[in-house]
Motif scaffolding. Sequence first.
Motif, PDB file in Angstrom:
ATOM      1  N   ILE A 287      47.011  35.482  32.521  1.00 12.66           N
ATOM      2  CA  ILE A 287      47.554  35.617  33.870  1.00 12.66           C
ATOM      3  C   ILE A 287      47.741  37.113  34.089  1.00 12.66           C
ATOM      4  N   VAL A 288      47.003  37.658  35.043  1.00 11.32           N
ATOM      5  CA  VAL A 288      47.104  39.090  35.315  1.00 11.32           C
ATOM      6  C   VAL A 288      47.670  39.239  36.719  1.00 11.32           C
ATOM      7  N   GLU A 289      48.769  39.969  36.834  1.00 16.74           N
ATOM      8  CA  GLU A 289      49.384  40.134  38.154  1.00 16.74           C
ATOM      9  C   GLU A 289      49.395  41.596  38.563  1.00 16.74           C
ATOM     10  N   VAL A 290      49.053  41.836  39.834  1.00 18.46           N
ATOM     11  CA  VAL A 290      49.133  43.194  40.380  1.00 18.46           C
ATOM     12  C   VAL A 290      50.028  43.169  41.616  1.00 18.46           C
ATOM     13  N   GLU A 291      50.470  44.364  42.004  1.00 20.66           N
ATOM     14  CA  GLU A 291      51.408  44.480  43.124  1.00 20.66           C
ATOM     15  C   GLU A 291      50.900  45.458  44.177  1.00 20.66           C
ATOM     16  N   GLY A 292      51.468  45.342  45.361  1.00 20.07           N
ATOM     17  CA  GLY A 292      51.162  46.276  46.442  1.00 20.07           C
ATOM     18  C   GLY A 292      51.025  45.542  47.758  1.00 20.07           C
ATOM     19  N   SER A 293      50.387  46.209  48.733  1.00 26.52           N
ATOM     20  CA  SER A 293      50.087  45.542  49.998  1.00 26.52           C
ATOM     21  C   SER A 293      48.918  44.585  49.751  1.00 26.52           C
ATOM     22  N   ASP A 294      48.635  43.710  50.718  1.00 26.05           N
ATOM     23  CA  ASP A 294      47.513  42.777  50.552  1.00 26.05           C
ATOM     24  C   ASP A 294      46.216  43.503  50.227  1.00 26.05           C
ATOM     25  N   ALA A 295      45.942  44.569  50.981  1.00 26.69           N
ATOM     26  CA  ALA A 295      44.691  45.296  50.781  1.00 26.69           C
ATOM     27  C   ALA A 295      44.670  45.974  49.404  1.00 26.69           C
ATOM     28  N   GLU A 296      45.821  46.503  48.983  1.00 27.68           N
ATOM     29  CA  GLU A 296      45.876  47.147  47.657  1.00 27.68           C
ATOM     30  C   GLU A 296      45.682  46.113  46.554  1.00 27.68           C
ATOM     31  N   ILE A 297      46.261  44.950  46.753  1.00 26.09           N
ATOM     32  CA  ILE A 297      46.086  43.883  45.765  1.00 26.09           C
ATOM     33  C   ILE A 297      44.617  43.469  45.704  1.00 26.09           C
ATOM     34  N   ASP A 298      44.002  43.298  46.880  1.00 24.62           N
ATOM     35  CA  ASP A 298      42.579  42.931  46.909  1.00 24.62           C
ATOM     36  C   ASP A 298      41.749  43.924  46.117  1.00 24.62           C
ATOM     37  N   GLU A 299      42.025  45.197  46.350  1.00 22.94           N
ATOM     38  CA  GLU A 299      41.229  46.238  45.704  1.00 22.94           C
ATOM     39  C   GLU A 299      41.391  46.182  44.178  1.00 22.94           C
ATOM     40  N   GLN A 300      42.641  46.055  43.712  1.00 22.91           N
ATOM     41  CA  GLN A 300      42.870  46.027  42.262  1.00 22.91           C
ATOM     42  C   GLN A 300      42.288  44.771  41.626  1.00 22.91           C
ATOM     43  N   LEU A 301      42.466  43.643  42.314  1.00 21.87           N
ATOM     44  CA  LEU A 301      41.958  42.390  41.729  1.00 21.87           C
ATOM     45  C   LEU A 301      40.433  42.367  41.702  1.00 21.87           C
ATOM     46  N   GLU A 302      39.825  43.027  42.671  1.00 22.24           N
ATOM     47  CA  GLU A 302      38.362  43.112  42.664  1.00 22.24           C
ATOM     48  C   GLU A 302      37.893  43.796  41.381  1.00 22.24           C
ATOM     49  N   THR A 303      38.522  44.917  41.054  1.00 22.32           N
ATOM     50  CA  THR A 303      38.175  45.637  39.821  1.00 22.32           C
ATOM     51  C   THR A 303      38.427  44.749  38.599  1.00 22.32           C
ATOM     52  N   ILE A 304      39.587  44.121  38.578  1.00 22.78           N
ATOM     53  CA  ILE A 304      39.960  43.306  37.419  1.00 22.78           C
ATOM     54  C   ILE A 304      39.024  42.113  37.255  1.00 22.78           C
ATOM     55  N   MET A 305      38.677  41.472  38.371  1.00 28.07           N
ATOM     56  CA  MET A 305      37.807  40.291  38.282  1.00 28.07           C
ATOM     57  C   MET A 305      36.383  40.686  37.903  1.00 28.07           C
ATOM     58  N   ALA A 306      35.961  41.866  38.329  1.00 29.59           N
ATOM     59  CA  ALA A 306      34.628  42.331  37.930  1.00 29.59           C
ATOM     60  C   ALA A 306      34.580  42.520  36.410  1.00 29.59           C
ATOM     61  N   ILE A 307      35.649  43.038  35.851  1.00 31.86           N
ATOM     62  CA  ILE A 307      35.715  43.209  34.391  1.00 31.86           C
ATOM     63  C   ILE A 307      35.721  41.842  33.717  1.00 31.86           C
ATOM     64  N   ALA A 308      36.514  40.932  34.252  1.00 33.34           N
ATOM     65  CA  ALA A 308      36.597  39.593  33.662  1.00 33.34           C
ATOM     66  C   ALA A 308      35.227  38.926  33.650  1.00 33.34           C
ATOM     67  N   ARG A 309      34.468  39.102  34.738  1.00 36.41           N
ATOM     68  CA  ARG A 309      33.150  38.440  34.816  1.00 36.41           C
ATOM     69  C   ARG A 309      32.212  38.891  33.701  1.00 36.41           C
ATOM     70  N   THR A 310      32.362  40.127  33.265  1.00 36.23           N
ATOM     71  CA  THR A 310      31.478  40.597  32.187  1.00 36.23           C
ATOM     72  C   THR A 310      31.792  39.885  30.867  1.00 36.23           C
ATOM     73  N   HIS A 311      32.905  39.156  30.820  1.00 36.11           N
ATOM     74  CA  HIS A 311      33.262  38.422  29.596  1.00 36.11           C
ATOM     75  C   HIS A 311      33.049  36.917  29.747  1.00 36.11           C
ATOM     76  N   ASN A 312      32.239  36.519  30.745  1.00 30.56           N
ATOM     77  CA  ASN A 312      31.880  35.112  30.963  1.00 30.56           C
ATOM     78  C   ASN A 312      33.080  34.170  30.929  1.00 30.56           C
ATOM     79  N   PRO A 313      33.983  34.321  31.859  1.00 25.60           N
ATOM     80  CA  PRO A 313      35.166  33.443  31.868  1.00 25.60           C
ATOM     81  C   PRO A 313      34.774  32.010  32.206  1.00 25.60           C
ATOM     82  N   VAL A 314      35.493  31.056  31.652  1.00 25.41           N
ATOM     83  CA  VAL A 314      35.252  29.658  32.009  1.00 25.41           C
ATOM     84  C   VAL A 314      36.023  29.318  33.286  1.00 25.41           C
ATOM     85  N   GLU A 315      36.956  30.190  33.632  1.00 25.35           N
ATOM     86  CA  GLU A 315      37.699  30.003  34.873  1.00 25.35           C
ATOM     87  C   GLU A 315      38.139  31.375  35.350  1.00 25.35           C
TER      88      GLU A 315
END
Lengths: 479, 379
Positions: A287-315
């Motif tokens: 469970i990875v949580e980030v903080e900020g405004s909606d747009a700031e959260i979107d931006e950070q989660l985009e980076t984080i999810m891109a990293i996660a995808r390189t590790h072939n997540p099952v979810e």
Amino acid sequence: MEMPRPNPDIIARKAELVSRMLEVLPADAVISDPSETRAYECDALTAYKCPPLAAILPSSTQQVSDALRICHAMGVPVVPRGSGTSLAGGALPTADSVILGVARLNDVLDTDYDNRFIKVQTGRTNLSVTGAVEEHGFFYAPDPSSQLACAIAGNIAMNSGGAHCLKYGVTTNNLMGVTMVLMDGTIMELGGAHLDAPGYDLLGLICGSEGQLGVVTEATLRILHKPEGARPVLMGFDSNEVAGQCVSDIIKAGVLPVAIEFMDRPCIRACEAFAKAGYPDCEALLIVEVEGSDAEIDEQLETIMAIARTHNPVELRQSTSAEESARIWLGRKSAFGAMGQINDYMCLDGTIPVSQLPFVLKRIGEMSKEFGLDVANVFHAGDGNMHPLILFDANKPGDLELCEAFGAEILKLCVEVGGCLTGEHGVGIEKRDLMVDQYAPQDLEMQMAVKDVFDPKWLLNPAKVFPLQSSESHRIAAE
Amino acid sequence: MTILTPESEADLAAIVASADTPFHVQGGGTRPIGGPTNGTPLSTAGLSGIELYEPGSLTLVVRAGTPVAEVEAALAAENQRLAFEPMDHRGLLGTKGEPTIGGVIGANVSGPRRIQAGAARDFLLGVRFVDGSGQVIRNGGRVMKNVTGYDLVKLLAGSYGTLGILTEVALKVLPDTVTTATLSILGLDDVSAVAALSRALGSPFEVTGAVHLPQAQGAARTLIRIEGSEASVAYRAAELQKLLAGFGEVLFDHDTAANRALWQDLRDVTVFHDRPGDVWRLSVKPSDAPGIVASVPGAEALYDWGGGLIWLLVPQGTAPAVIRQPVDDAGGHATLIRGNRNAGVFHPLPAPVAALQDGLRLKFDPNGLFNPGLMGQTA
């Protein structure tokens, strides 16, 4: 668990002690009837119990000072107690000791939003500190799981952390000042509404000293404005190794989430059954949580999810609503309760370098088979603070001892890979005898020398933190 | 005088164990703060090098004599940094030499970001040091959460080499940021400036620097730093401009290179370099700051930490009481950074606190070998 032999001379002087306490404390603040002192016989480490000689509940710094001065003069050990939520036995009494409870010290003394601090008496609970400032949009950052019940006094004694300390730090990073009473009754102020107290960092020293150096009655705490928003993302992986690598990659990428929580399969299943949080059935969950405004959260989660995808997540699932976020966290926060439904359990608290996660989890799995006890892992992965939960049956003879032996092996492993015995729960009595695995004799001597300075008679919580064998010469010298 | 520079921890321990006269303990010797001390100079500069750096764990373990510049370069290569932003004292104190990481920790040196990220002591995870008996002592470790035993790590930070000689420190590091921007308001008086900074620091917009330069340094400038991704910085800047509109026009500058240079100058108190006079460093409650500054005759100030840290330039030889009295009245402390070091550099402590401090010093350094006269009641 070995404790020092109670001093019969002190027990024989109980009536005198009680009558002297009644000279400085109101009658309802002195508890000496054995049917009532039993309420103080243990903390949250319930395997060990011993009613104290008496318990006192002072309601001012002066009362604390007066009571300590009497105990000091009579040579009576004192065990300070916050809310009694310690998992390490930090507030376990001995039969010849007085429990000093801070429960009646619970006022807010000052709130200052311009200078961003709150001053409270230390019996106040952690959550009610935030409660006192949240209508102005502020909060107190350290958030131990027991925050509904645990007192600031105990937070300071144990230097408590929580799930969000990757970003906000632990108690010591948010403590600005204290009023403290030494065992001989001396009242002193350290720090205040300014930063970085003068002279040696005694504030840093007393934070985490487990009630052995002084009794903290008032605290000035840093408060922060709440972030605009926060949002978690769930990630499921095929193996602990891959999840561990993902954590490291997220941190390396320069994003600093407010929390990164890790759960392994046994824990995921138990939490899902308990809280129905919608967790995937997989080997490892983050469970990875980030903080900020909606747009700031979107931006950070985009980076984080891109990293996660390189590790072939099952979810890989972002929370889409406040309700979903709450459910995701409910699962994590009910981990202990969920495990409690399955069996008795012991919660460990070692910290390891994040890079050692996969290896340590593998070794814990192997040891689980060797000891024949199941273990579930849930922990703060961003800072390497592990909470393995070992399941055992308290009613089965020998199971507790087996569980403790297993726990000790896990903690020794934490030390071997470059970590430590306890990340946020404290040593107490639970990890006392393992201190020699982390520290050399001269390292422990230097720590005990500090206690010699603050409490030369070794009366404050004397049987904790240090192995009894190591502390014996100090305790005897003090008599 | 020859400077002893042992090349290993074991050599250092042996030197201390066999010593019968005191040492003047130093790193690079660039921060002569505290009363003068007459011992044999002993430098940790020979204990240099990075032992371990794991960017994925945000952890750095480094020998105490390692140059700060070397540490910062290694971190920069991985887009990380020392978030507490240690100042370089050379310009202000007119010293030469190479600042070391051990010196930073010994003096608990933190810059403008201390207000948001924490001080040097908050990033210190573990230490190794040689005590006054020549023993090597270890405390803390290399992990971020560690409550195993007493926190001697914090005690050593800011102890100016009087409790032990640091040989190795473990630090938490943080990611660097892409964009550094500055919001500025011109022409505010000190009281309004501190109020504006308080408003910004009390917002959710993660201000990482809050400085006020009063009129004495040209037009008064109230400066607020925000760091992060470009989009996030732009958003927060706009929100802060709205929040602070009542204080005057809020200018926005997002030239990262220029802003980094600006905040380095603020960190190093460049406005007082090459200016005659004594320099004091005051730590106070921010809202008390303007009143304290106004009460000191002939003082010029730089307010950092939203007003909580005051750098004060006063006429040479100004009596310490002139500065300490208003600080004592309000609560806080004042340290003489540049001036007559015999005048009492550190703020006098209340008797019970001083007694603990003296007691600790006697335990760590029983023979009084380390920097005698440097801290304590008289210096």
